[in-house]
Each structure stands twice: as structure tokens, then as C-alpha cells.
Design a protein around this motif. Structure first.
Motif, mmCIF file in Angstrom:
data_model
loop_
_atom_site.group_PDB
_atom_site.id
_atom_site.type_symbol
_atom_site.label_atom_id
_atom_site.label_comp_id
_atom_site.label_asym_id
_atom_site.label_seq_id
_atom_site.Cartn_x
_atom_site.Cartn_y
_atom_site.Cartn_z
ATOM 1 N N GLU A 186 4.143 -11.314 -7.130
ATOM 2 C CA GLU A 186 3.065 -10.458 -6.620
ATOM 3 C C GLU A 186 3.495 -9.915 -5.256
ATOM 4 O O GLU A 186 3.054 -10.372 -4.204
ATOM 5 C CB GLU A 186 1.760 -11.261 -6.525
ATOM 6 C CG GLU A 186 1.293 -11.808 -7.869
ATOM 7 C CD GLU A 186 0.031 -12.656 -7.760
ATOM 8 O OE1 GLU A 186 -0.746 -12.447 -6.801
ATOM 9 O OE2 GLU A 186 -0.166 -13.533 -8.622
ATOM 10 N N TYR A 187 4.358 -8.913 -5.292
ATOM 11 C CA TYR A 187 5.050 -8.477 -4.085
ATOM 12 C C TYR A 187 4.145 -7.787 -3.067
ATOM 13 O O TYR A 187 4.325 -7.957 -1.858
ATOM 14 C CB TYR A 187 6.219 -7.564 -4.466
ATOM 15 C CG TYR A 187 7.290 -8.285 -5.247
ATOM 16 C CD1 TYR A 187 7.750 -9.532 -4.842
ATOM 17 C CD2 TYR A 187 7.833 -7.728 -6.403
ATOM 18 C CE1 TYR A 187 8.727 -10.204 -5.557
ATOM 19 C CE2 TYR A 187 8.817 -8.391 -7.125
ATOM 20 C CZ TYR A 187 9.253 -9.632 -6.705
ATOM 21 O OH TYR A 187 10.216 -10.299 -7.410
ATOM 22 N N GLU A 188 3.199 -7.006 -3.529
ATOM 23 C CA GLU A 188 2.330 -6.311 -2.573
ATOM 24 C C GLU A 188 1.472 -7.304 -1.793
ATOM 25 O O GLU A 188 1.284 -7.161 -0.583
ATOM 26 C CB GLU A 188 1.454 -5.281 -3.298
ATOM 27 C CG GLU A 188 2.240 -4.120 -3.897
ATOM 28 C CD GLU A 188 3.160 -3.452 -2.883
ATOM 29 O OE1 GLU A 188 2.707 -3.197 -1.744
ATOM 30 O OE2 GLU A 188 4.322 -3.182 -3.218
ATOM 31 N N GLU A 189 0.956 -8.317 -2.488
ATOM 32 C CA GLU A 189 0.175 -9.347 -1.798
ATOM 33 C C GLU A 189 1.075 -10.154 -0.864
ATOM 34 O O GLU A 189 0.671 -10.536 0.233
ATOM 35 C CB GLU A 189 -0.503 -10.273 -2.806
ATOM 36 C CG GLU A 189 -1.403 -11.334 -2.174
ATOM 37 C CD GLU A 189 -2.519 -10.741 -1.321
ATOM 38 O OE1 GLU A 189 -2.882 -11.378 -0.307
ATOM 39 O OE2 GLU A 189 -3.018 -9.640 -1.648
ATOM 40 N N ARG A 192 1.480 -8.248 2.296
ATOM 41 C CA ARG A 192 0.270 -8.315 3.137
ATOM 42 C C ARG A 192 0.228 -9.625 3.916
ATOM 43 O O ARG A 192 -0.105 -9.650 5.107
ATOM 44 C CB ARG A 192 -0.985 -8.157 2.272
ATOM 45 C CG ARG A 192 -1.329 -6.714 1.939
ATOM 46 C CD ARG A 192 -2.723 -6.596 1.347
ATOM 47 N NE ARG A 192 -2.756 -7.079 -0.031
ATOM 48 C CZ ARG A 192 -2.500 -6.308 -1.087
ATOM 49 N NH1 ARG A 192 -2.183 -5.032 -0.917
ATOM 50 N NH2 ARG A 192 -2.552 -6.807 -2.307
ATOM 51 N N GLN A 226 12.466 -5.375 -4.550
ATOM 52 C CA GLN A 226 11.867 -4.153 -5.089
ATOM 53 C C GLN A 226 12.849 -2.983 -5.083
ATOM 54 O O GLN A 226 12.491 -1.872 -5.459
ATOM 55 C CB GLN A 226 10.629 -3.776 -4.264
ATOM 56 C CG GLN A 226 9.479 -4.765 -4.375
ATOM 57 C CD GLN A 226 8.291 -4.349 -3.521
ATOM 58 O OE1 GLN A 226 8.438 -3.982 -2.351
ATOM 59 N NE2 GLN A 226 7.103 -4.394 -4.105
#
Length: 367
Positions: A186-189, A192, A226
């Protein structure tokens, strides 16, 4: 290491140091530590017990009757001092093992640090959080993500319940949460959480501090996964700069005074050593892990930028110089020289050349 098999007297419950199940063997060196079997004994020995075996004796030996209040208070103060030392020692060891990639061995050290922290601070204290975080990160490294999540949620709950929690602890919490989400894909989280890590570390230390750079490093790793290489490269460069500047300061202090074992030279050298910022065991392991990882990435890139490769080589050379590994320091120093040959007037090139002169005058034995 030899072990004593146990035949527990009736009514006496001895439990394993690692799993808290009934113990059947005893460490013969300290005689105050017990295990359910050889497997857990070996795991504990490799993780932390070898370092703290003898230190446990005064902590676990029954207290003799003390007649006066003064004697009892002295004993209490002495015990507290020893417990706090054990917290620092076990945490530093656990963190060092994590940076070395020895996640399984980090668990016993973290468990010991948690145990002593509970004894000193109680079950709900913010002082327990660093131990939970080491256990969480070790679990991530071992692929036990559910277990890692439990440890990190416990740490997060404690942080939320503690308004006076420092930015340093918040930074470490968010860094571990970032690692957890990255491990889940879960790269976006993850990004963050790592952004929050960097914010709090910057508030506690500074944006360019080596303690902040860890957040940038893990963020760069996420962008690398990514395939967002331009962003990853800029972050790796920032991490390199932080370590480079810090290591350069240490080298400057160490080489400011000629190495002289007599008279004023010895006094000056002693003062310099006291003033030196230095690296603890965990930071040494972190520097090795981070800088070598960045070097490997730079070395494998098809479009290598000489000044960037030269700087990471110089940083590694300074690190190994500080760690008294002079031959390795020279090896990376030579790589830095070769890479920077196209810029003879550049400040970095001059700095590398000066560093190599220092290396050439230092004997590995007498450094």
C-alpha cells in the motif's frame, strides 16, 4: 554455553525467558535465566543474553534484608539505575540488529527492553513505545505483518493517550507504520506515513539531521519500487548529503589534532574525543545499511552521475575511517578519486584528495 536441566520444586514456577512457558533448563553462567528448551536459549543468547548475562545477576538476585531507610533507598536507586542502563543497552542492541537485517535476533533484545521498561515505567507509559516499535519492525522483516500491526497499534494507542509525547517518538511510530504499509504494497499510504515521520523528525531535530534522513531513505525506497526514479534519486541524494555532512564533522574532529600520546598533544586529543559527536552502535549499523544500499543503487544505474557516485563513495570512505576499517576507507576513497577525476577543481574532489592524504598517514593499528 552449558545448561542446567531443571527439576522445579513443587509450587515454584520458572518460565522461559522468551515465551513464558514452563522452563526446564537454566543458564549456568548467570543462573537467573530459564528456558523451555535449547532452541529458545540459543535464540536469546544470540539476540541479547550474551551481552546482559552477568548484568542480570544483581537485578534478579533476592534483596538481602536492609536495616536502615538509607540503605534501602540506596539499593532502590542503584536498582533503578541498572534497570535504565538495561533499557538503553537492549534497545540499542535491538535497533542495531534490525539495521543489520537480523530480525529474528532483534526480537529477544526488544522483549528484554520492553520487560525492563514496564518494570521501571509501568504498563501504560510512553517509554514502552520504542520497544514496541523494534518488535514491530522485526516482525515486518520476518514477514509477520499481523503481529507487526498488533505491536504498532499498541504503540499508536499509547502515543494517542500521551499528549506530551515527543516528536522523536511520533517520528519513529510513523516510520514503522510507513514500513508496514510498504510491506503490504500500500505505497500511497506508506508515503503518507513517512511524510508524517519526516515532519515530526524535522520538528524534533532538523530537516537535514541524520535522524530525519531515515524517513527520506524509506520514502525513496517506496518511489524506487514504484519505478519513480527521478523522485527516488533526489531523496537518495538528500540522505547522502545528511550523512556526508555528519560524517565529515566527525572526521574533522578526529583529525584536527596530531595523534600524540604524550604531553599537550595527548590532552588536546582527549578533549577532541570528548567533544566528538560520534555514532552509537545502532547508528553505525544504520549508516552501513543506508549508505551501502544507496551505493549499490548508484553503481547499477546506467546513467551514472560522477559527482553523485563520488559523494556516496566518499561518505562510505569516511564511515569506515570512523569505524577504524582503514583499508575499506581507502578502497572507497580510491573509488571516489577515480569517479571525481573529471572535476579536479571541484570542492568535492579537493575534499576527497585531502581525505586520502589523511588515510595514507594513518596506521590502522594506531588510529
Amino acid at each position: 554455553m552449558t545448561l542446567n536441566p531443571l527439576a522445579n520444586p513443587k509450587g515454584v514456577k520458572l518460565v522461559c525467558e522468551l515465551c513464558q512457558k514452563p522452563a526446564f533448563i537454566q543458564c549456568t553462567k548467570c543462573r537467573v535465566t530459564y528456558y523451555c528448551g535449547v532452541e529458545h536459549q540459543k535464540a536469546d543468547w544470540l539476540g541479547i543474553h550474551e551481552k546482559i548475562c552477568q548484568l542480570l545477576i544483581p537485578l534478579r538476585t533476592p534483596i538481602p534484608f536492609l536495616a536502615s531507610d538509607e540503605e534501602r533507598q540506596h539499593r532502590k536507586d542503584q536498582l533503578l539505575q541498572r534497570q535504565r542502563h538495561m533499557i538503553d543497552l537492549t534497545r540499542t542492541t535491538g535497533q542495531k540488529l534490525l539495521f543489520e537485517g537480523r530480525h529474528e535476533q532483534a526480537v529477544p533484545a526488544a522483549m528484554q527492553s520492553l520487560r525492563f521498561a514496564i518494570e521501571v515505567h509501568g504498563l501504560a507509559s510512553i517509554e514502552l513505545v520504542p520497544s514496541y516499535l523494534i518488535l514491530g519492525e522485526a516482525s515486518i522483516g520476518l514477514g509477520r505483518l499481523s503481529q507487526a500491526e498488533e505491536y504498532l497499534m499498541q504503540a499508536q494507542w499509547t502515543v494517542v493517550k500521551t499528549p506530551e509525547c515527543s516528536d522523536a517518538i511520533k517520528s519513529k511510530l510513523y516510520r514503522n507504520l510507513g514500513l508496514l504499509y510498504a510491506a503490504k504494497g500500500e505505497y500511497e499510504e506508506s508515503l503518507r506515513q513517512l511524510a508524517d515521520d519526516i515532519f515530526h523528525a524535522s520538528m524534533e531535530f532538523s530537516p537535514d539531521d541524520i535522524r530525519t534522513s531515515g524517513g527520506y531513505f524509506h520514502m525513496a525506497n517506496v518511489f524506487f519500487r514504484q519505478n519513480r526514479m527521478e523522485v527516488a534519486d533526489s531523496l537518495y541524494a538528500r540522505v547522502t548529503d545528511s550523512w556526508y555532512d555528519y560524517l565529515q564533522k566527525i572526521v574533522s574532529v578526529r583529525t584536527a589534532t596530531p595523534i600524540d600520546t604524550t604531553g599537550i598533544g595527548a590532552i588536546a586529543m582527549e578533549i577532541n574525543q570528548e567533544e566528538e559527536e560520534g555514532l552509537d552502535e545502532a547508528q553505525e549499523a544504520e549508516a552501513k545499511q543506508v549508505l551501502n544500499a544507496i551505493y549499490d543503487i548508484r553503481d547499477q544505474q546506467s546513467n551514472k552521475k560522477p559527482e553523485i557516485v563520488a559523494k556516496i563513495c566518499h561518505a562510505l570512505a569516511m564511515l569506515y575511517f570512523i569505524l577504524h576499517e582503514v583499508e575499506k576507507a581507502k578502497e572507497y576513497g580510491r573509488k571516489a578519486v577515480v569517479t571525481s577525476e573529471g572535476n579536479p577543481d571541484d570542492d568535492l574532489s579537493r575534499s576527497i584528495v585531502e581525505f586520502m592524504k589523511i588515510c595514507d598517514t594513518v596506521n590502522e593499528v594506531t588510529m
